[in-house]
Design a protein around this motif. Structure first.
Motif, PDB file in Angstrom:
ATOM      1  N   ALA A  54       0.828  -1.209   0.000  1.00  0.00           N
ATOM      2  CA  ALA A  54       0.000   0.000   0.000  1.00  0.00           C
ATOM      3  C   ALA A  54       0.865   1.262   0.000  1.00  0.00           C
ATOM      4  O   ALA A  54       0.561   2.241  -0.704  1.00  0.00           O
ATOM      5  CB  ALA A  54      -0.928  -0.008   1.214  1.00  0.00           C
ATOM      6  N   ALA A  55       1.951   1.234   0.785  1.00  0.00           N
ATOM      7  CA  ALA A  55       2.836   2.396   0.844  1.00  0.00           C
ATOM      8  C   ALA A  55       3.479   2.674  -0.510  1.00  0.00           C
ATOM      9  O   ALA A  55       3.573   3.829  -0.951  1.00  0.00           O
ATOM     10  CB  ALA A  55       3.907   2.178   1.913  1.00  0.00           C
ATOM     11  N   LEU A  56       3.927   1.626  -1.185  1.00  0.00           N
ATOM     12  CA  LEU A  56       4.543   1.791  -2.510  1.00  0.00           C
ATOM     13  C   LEU A  56       3.531   2.302  -3.517  1.00  0.00           C
ATOM     14  O   LEU A  56       3.848   3.164  -4.356  1.00  0.00           O
ATOM     15  CB  LEU A  56       5.137   0.460  -2.969  1.00  0.00           C
ATOM     16  CG  LEU A  56       6.366  -0.016  -2.188  1.00  0.00           C
ATOM     17  CD1 LEU A  56       6.649  -1.486  -2.488  1.00  0.00           C
ATOM     18  CD2 LEU A  56       7.581   0.832  -2.536  1.00  0.00           C
ATOM     19  N   ALA A  57       2.309   1.784  -3.449  1.00  0.00           N
ATOM     20  CA  ALA A  57       1.265   2.256  -4.367  1.00  0.00           C
ATOM     21  C   ALA A  57       0.969   3.734  -4.123  1.00  0.00           C
ATOM     22  O   ALA A  57       0.747   4.505  -5.072  1.00  0.00           O
ATOM     23  CB  ALA A  57       0.003   1.412  -4.199  1.00  0.00           C
ATOM     24  N   ASN A  58       0.988   4.160  -2.859  1.00  0.00           N
ATOM     25  CA  ASN A  58       0.755   5.569  -2.547  1.00  0.00           C
ATOM     26  C   ASN A  58       1.869   6.462  -3.078  1.00  0.00           C
ATOM     27  O   ASN A  58       1.651   7.662  -3.301  1.00  0.00           O
ATOM     28  CB  ASN A  58       0.616   5.757  -1.030  1.00  0.00           C
ATOM     29  CG  ASN A  58      -0.707   5.248  -0.493  1.00  0.00           C
ATOM     30  OD1 ASN A  58      -1.689   5.156  -1.232  1.00  0.00           O
ATOM     31  ND2 ASN A  58      -0.743   4.918   0.790  1.00  0.00           N
ATOM     32  N   MET A  59       3.049   5.896  -3.269  1.00  0.00           N
ATOM     33  CA  MET A  59       4.155   6.647  -3.868  1.00  0.00           C
ATOM     34  C   MET A  59       4.022   6.722  -5.390  1.00  0.00           C
ATOM     35  O   MET A  59       4.830   7.369  -6.056  1.00  0.00           O
ATOM     36  CB  MET A  59       5.495   5.980  -3.524  1.00  0.00           C
ATOM     37  CG  MET A  59       5.874   6.017  -2.080  1.00  0.00           C
ATOM     38  SD  MET A  59       7.471   5.145  -1.837  1.00  0.00           S
ATOM     39  CE  MET A  59       7.421   4.834  -0.077  1.00  0.00           C
ATOM     40  N   GLY A  60       3.048   6.007  -5.934  1.00  0.00           N
ATOM     41  CA  GLY A  60       2.853   5.993  -7.380  1.00  0.00           C
ATOM     42  C   GLY A  60       3.581   4.873  -8.079  1.00  0.00           C
ATOM     43  O   GLY A  60       3.650   4.856  -9.316  1.00  0.00           O
ATOM     44  N   ALA A  61       4.124   3.915  -7.317  1.00  0.00           N
ATOM     45  CA  ALA A  61       4.882   2.822  -7.924  1.00  0.00           C
ATOM     46  C   ALA A  61       3.964   1.689  -8.362  1.00  0.00           C
ATOM     47  O   ALA A  61       2.949   1.409  -7.724  1.00  0.00           O
ATOM     48  CB  ALA A  61       5.906   2.287  -6.931  1.00  0.00           C
ATOM     49  N   THR A  62       4.339   1.046  -9.454  1.00  0.00           N
ATOM     50  CA  THR A  62       3.743  -0.234  -9.810  1.00  0.00           C
ATOM     51  C   THR A  62       4.459  -1.298  -9.002  1.00  0.00           C
ATOM     52  O   THR A  62       5.688  -1.329  -8.964  1.00  0.00           O
ATOM     53  CB  THR A  62       3.914  -0.514 -11.318  1.00  0.00           C
ATOM     54  OG1 THR A  62       3.260   0.524 -12.058  1.00  0.00           O
ATOM     55  CG2 THR A  62       3.314  -1.858 -11.695  1.00  0.00           C
ATOM     56  N   VAL A  63       3.704  -2.155  -8.336  1.00  0.00           N
ATOM     57  CA  VAL A  63       4.298  -3.135  -7.427  1.00  0.00           C
ATOM     58  C   VAL A  63       4.090  -4.538  -7.981  1.00  0.00           C
ATOM     59  O   VAL A  63       2.982  -4.904  -8.377  1.00  0.00           O
ATOM     60  CB  VAL A  63       3.667  -3.044  -6.013  1.00  0.00           C
ATOM     61  CG1 VAL A  63       4.411  -3.952  -5.042  1.00  0.00           C
ATOM     62  CG2 VAL A  63       3.678  -1.600  -5.514  1.00  0.00           C
ATOM     63  N   ALA A  64       5.159  -5.310  -8.034  1.00  0.00           N
ATOM     64  CA  ALA A  64       5.054  -6.691  -8.501  1.00  0.00           C
ATOM     65  C   ALA A  64       4.130  -7.486  -7.594  1.00  0.00           C
ATOM     66  O   ALA A  64       4.151  -7.333  -6.374  1.00  0.00           O
ATOM     67  CB  ALA A  64       6.436  -7.337  -8.540  1.00  0.00           C
ATOM     68  N   LYS A  65       3.318  -8.346  -8.200  1.00  0.00           N
ATOM     69  CA  LYS A  65       2.446  -9.212  -7.407  1.00  0.00           C
ATOM     70  C   LYS A  65       3.275 -10.215  -6.603  1.00  0.00           C
ATOM     71  O   LYS A  65       2.947 -10.546  -5.473  1.00  0.00           O
ATOM     72  CB  LYS A  65       1.477  -9.956  -8.325  1.00  0.00           C
ATOM     73  CG  LYS A  65       0.465  -9.061  -9.019  1.00  0.00           C
ATOM     74  CD  LYS A  65      -0.441  -9.881  -9.932  1.00  0.00           C
ATOM     75  CE  LYS A  65      -1.430  -8.977 -10.653  1.00  0.00           C
ATOM     76  NZ  LYS A  65      -2.288  -9.751 -11.593  1.00  0.00           N
ATOM     77  N   THR A  66       4.354 -10.681  -7.210  1.00  0.00           N
ATOM     78  CA  THR A  66       5.206 -11.670  -6.548  1.00  0.00           C
ATOM     79  C   THR A  66       6.052 -11.013  -5.470  1.00  0.00           C
ATOM     80  O   THR A  66       6.650  -9.957  -5.691  1.00  0.00           O
ATOM     81  CB  THR A  66       6.127 -12.355  -7.560  1.00  0.00           C
ATOM     82  OG1 THR A  66       5.339 -12.924  -8.603  1.00  0.00           O
ATOM     83  CG2 THR A  66       6.964 -13.430  -6.906  1.00  0.00           C
ATOM     84  N   VAL A  67       6.100 -11.645  -4.312  1.00  0.00           N
ATOM     85  CA  VAL A  67       6.939 -11.198  -3.200  1.00  0.00           C
ATOM     86  C   VAL A  67       8.020 -12.256  -2.971  1.00  0.00           C
ATOM     87  O   VAL A  67       7.733 -13.454  -2.963  1.00  0.00           O
ATOM     88  CB  VAL A  67       6.094 -11.016  -1.918  1.00  0.00           C
ATOM     89  CG1 VAL A  67       6.983 -10.701  -0.724  1.00  0.00           C
ATOM     90  CG2 VAL A  67       5.055  -9.921  -2.127  1.00  0.00           C
TER      91      VAL A  67
END
Length: 217
Positions: free
Chosen positions: A155-168
């Motif tokens: 959520a934090a990365l998304a709030n920064m405007g980043a696309t986040v990989a589904k895989t962790v």
């Protein structure tokens, strides 16, 4: 030819480990990927010397050499190039980002690591790149839902405007065992959980590169 740069302004987030593992999956029979190690620590080159085989190929490079090296790789028919970058060195990171088709930004899910991500995202924006953030060194999933610290990081990365990989990528000891033998988890422990996570991430990356390469209609 596809060029992937792995960058983060903070050290210890797994750039080199990610470079190692993705380079093996990025290689095809008779067509190895090319690793460019631009980190002065040369940890990637150390791992490469431990390997029983020379593939993927590796060149120790300075950031200023990247445009010429990329062009030479293109002429030689290299299919994929993966660039490992140093932390903190803004000019080197920018040079690697400029020549990339895809920028990966690994981060641990902790608050201090996430706080440092925004400066890397700013560098990518400066050169017109849309990076993919990868949550790395995360607590392993123990049930159907991912650990709360991972959900919060996403959520934090998304709030920064980043696309986040589904895989962790979870923090697994098999990663360290593999690296110490000059291999990757996909070679050292195929079929294991860590290998499955790396393979899933690579499938995401391939799909993203494929979409980016499609001509506009």
């Amino acid at each position: 030819m596809q060029v992937i740069s792995i960058a983060a302004r903070k050290g210890g987030v797994g750039k080199t480990t990610l470079s190692m593992h993705l380079s093996v999956l990025a290689s095809a029979p008779g067509k190895p990927a090319l690793l460019l190690d631009t980190d002065p620590q040369r940890s990637l080159a150390w791992w490469h010397r431990l390997r029983a085989v020379d593939e993927p190929n590796l060149i120790e490079a300075e950031a200023r050499e990247l445009p010429d090296l990329i062009e030479a790789a293109r002429r030689e028919g290299i299919g994929r190039v993966i660039i490992d970058t140093p932390p903190h060195a803004e000019d080197s990171i920018l040079s690697a980002m400029r020549v990339a088709d895809l920028v990966l930004v690994p981060t641990r899910p902790g608050p201090l690591d996430l706080a440092a991500v925004s400066s890397t995202l700013d560098l990518a924006q400066r050169v017109g790149k849309a990076p993919l953030a990868v949550i790395n060194h995360a607590p392993p999933r123990t049930g159907a839902a991912e650990p709360s610290i991972v959900s919060e990081a996403r959520a934090a990365l998304a709030n920064m405007g980043a696309t986040v990989a589904k895989t962790v990528l979870a923090n697994r000891v098999s990663m360290s065992h593999a690296i110490l033998t000059g291999s990757t988890v996909n070679e050292h422990e195929p079929g294991g959980k860590a290998a499955g996570e790396v393979e899933a991430l690579w499938r995401e990356i391939e799909a993203l590169l494929s979409r980016n390469a499609r001509p506009a209609r």
